[in-house]
Design an enzyme around this catalytic site. Structure first.
Site, PDB file in Angstrom:
ATOM      1  N   ASP A  98      47.407  38.514  44.891  1.00  0.00           N
ATOM      2  CA  ASP A  98      46.188  37.771  45.172  1.00  0.00           C
ATOM      3  C   ASP A  98      45.159  38.099  44.082  1.00  0.00           C
ATOM      4  OD1 ASP A  98      44.749  36.118  47.461  1.00  0.00           O
ATOM      5  OD2 ASP A  98      43.398  37.781  47.040  1.00  0.00           O
ATOM      6  N   HIS A 258      51.641  33.426  51.972  1.00  0.00           N
ATOM      7  CA  HIS A 258      50.889  34.023  50.875  1.00  0.00           C
ATOM      8  C   HIS A 258      50.988  35.548  50.864  1.00  0.00           C
ATOM      9  CE1 HIS A 258      47.533  34.564  48.052  1.00  0.00           C
ATOM     10  NE2 HIS A 258      47.027  35.439  48.891  1.00  0.00           N
TER      11      HIS A 258
END
Length: 280
Positions: A98, A258
Site C-alpha cells: 500500500d 487488497h
C-alpha cells in the site's frame, strides 16, 4: 533494535531474524502498523534474513510532526534511509505494501544505490498510478484520496469507535484484522492523533518535490497485485513496466483482496523469498 531516530523524531521498529543476516525492510501501508507484517517477517527471518519493520512517520508516537508538508514522500524516504543507516546497512532489500509500496518505489528511484531488490505489494509505480487516475476508472476507485483532503472530517468519521475498522472491512479487510489495526493505532497515543498522522500522507501529495515521482527504477523489481483489490486498477498495474528499466516481474493473485500480507502471507513470503534470491 526496537527504535531509531532521525533528528528529533523517534520511530518504533520490530526486528526479526539474525543480526548478521541480509537486511530486509518491511514498510506497512494505511491504516496499519508493523504488526501487519508479522507472518511474512517470521518466514523471512526463518530463512536467515534480518527483518526490520518500522512504524512509519505519523504512526510512531515519537515521529508525528505537525503540518502536512512534513509528510511529503521525500521525507518518508529519508526516514527509511535513516533506518538503514541505523542498522548499519549499506544496501537493503525493501518490501512495501500500500503506501509502504509508494515509499519503496520512491526509495528505489531516488536512492538506487541503497536498494538491492524492490518488492511492491498492491501498488504499482506512482507515475503509472497517476496516469491511470486520468485515463481509467482508477480516478473513481481513488475517491477517498479527495475526501482525505478535507481538514478534520476524516478524523471525525473514522475516529469514532469502530469507524476505522468498518471502513477497512468495506475495503475487503477481515473483521479480525480490521479490529487489530484500529486497536494498534489507538494504542499509539490515541486514534484521532494517529489518524491525522496517517492521513497526512495523502494531504502531502500536492507538495511532493518529484511530481508523480516520474523517475524510472533500475532495481530488480517484483510487483504483487491481486485482482480482488478495490483500490488499485489493472490499468495502473499495466502502466508500470515503462517505469522499470531493470529486471521486472508481475505476479497476480487471483481472488485476493487488497490486504495481501494479511490474507495470503505464506504465498507472499514465498514470492518475496524467491525474489530476494535473485540478488544473490
Amino acid at each position: 533494535m526496537d527504535s531509531y531516530t532521525r533528528g528529533a523524531l523517534r520511530f518504533d521498529v520490530t526486528e526479526h531474524g539474525p543480526s548478521d543476516g541480509e537486511p530486509v525492510l518491511l514498510l506497512h501501508g494505511f491504516p496499519q502498523t508493523a504488526a501487519s507484517w508479522e507472518p511474512v517477517a517470521r518466514r523471512l527471518a526463518d530463512a536467515g534474513y534480518r527483518v526490520l519493520a518500522p512504524d512509519q512517520r505519523g504512526y510512531s508516537v515519537g515521529a508525528r510532526p505537525e503540518g502536512r508538508r512534513a509528510y511529503r514522500v521525500e521525507e518518508l524516504v529519508d526516514d527509511v534511509v535513516a533506518l538503514a543507516d541505523a542498522a548499519g546497512a549499506g544496501t537493503v532489500h525493501v518490501v512495501g505494501h500500500d503506501w509502504g509500496a509508494v515509499v519503496a518505489w520512491a526509495l528505489a528511484a531516488l536512492h538506487p544505490e541503497r536498494v538491492r531488490t524492490l518488492t511492491a505489494v498492491s501498488v504499482p509505480h506512482p507515475a503509472a498510478f497517476v496516469k491511470a487516475m486520468a485515463t481509467s476508472r482508477q480516478g473513481a476507485l481513488s475517491w477517498y484520496m479527495y475526501f482525505f483532503q478535507l481538514p478534520a472530517v476524516a478524523e471525525r468519521l473514522l475516529g469514532r469507535p469502530g469507524g476505522l475498522a468498518a471502513a477497512a472491512r468495506r475495503a475487503g479487510q477481515s473483521p479480525e484484522k480490521a479490529r487489530r489495526d484500529e486497536a494498534a493505532l489507538a494504542a499509539k497515543g490515541g486514534l484521532r492523533p494517529a489518524l491525522t498522522g496517517a492521513i497526512n500522507w495523502y494531504r502531502a501529495m500536492p507538495f511532493w518535490e518529484h511530481k508523480g515521482l516520474q523517475v524510472t527504477v533500475a532495481t530488480p523489481t517484483l510487483l504483487v497485485w491481486s485482482d480482488g483489490d478495490v483500490a488499485i486498477s489493472r490499468a495502473a498495474v499495466d502502466g508500470t513496466p515503462r517505469w522499470v528499466t531493470g529486471p521486472y516481474r508481475l505476479e497476480v493473485l487471483s481472488g485476493v483482496s487488497h490486504w495481501i500480507p494479511d490474507e495470503t502471507p505464506e504465498r507472499l513470503a514465498d514470492l518475496v523469498l524467491e525474489h530476494l534470491g535473485t540478488a544473490a
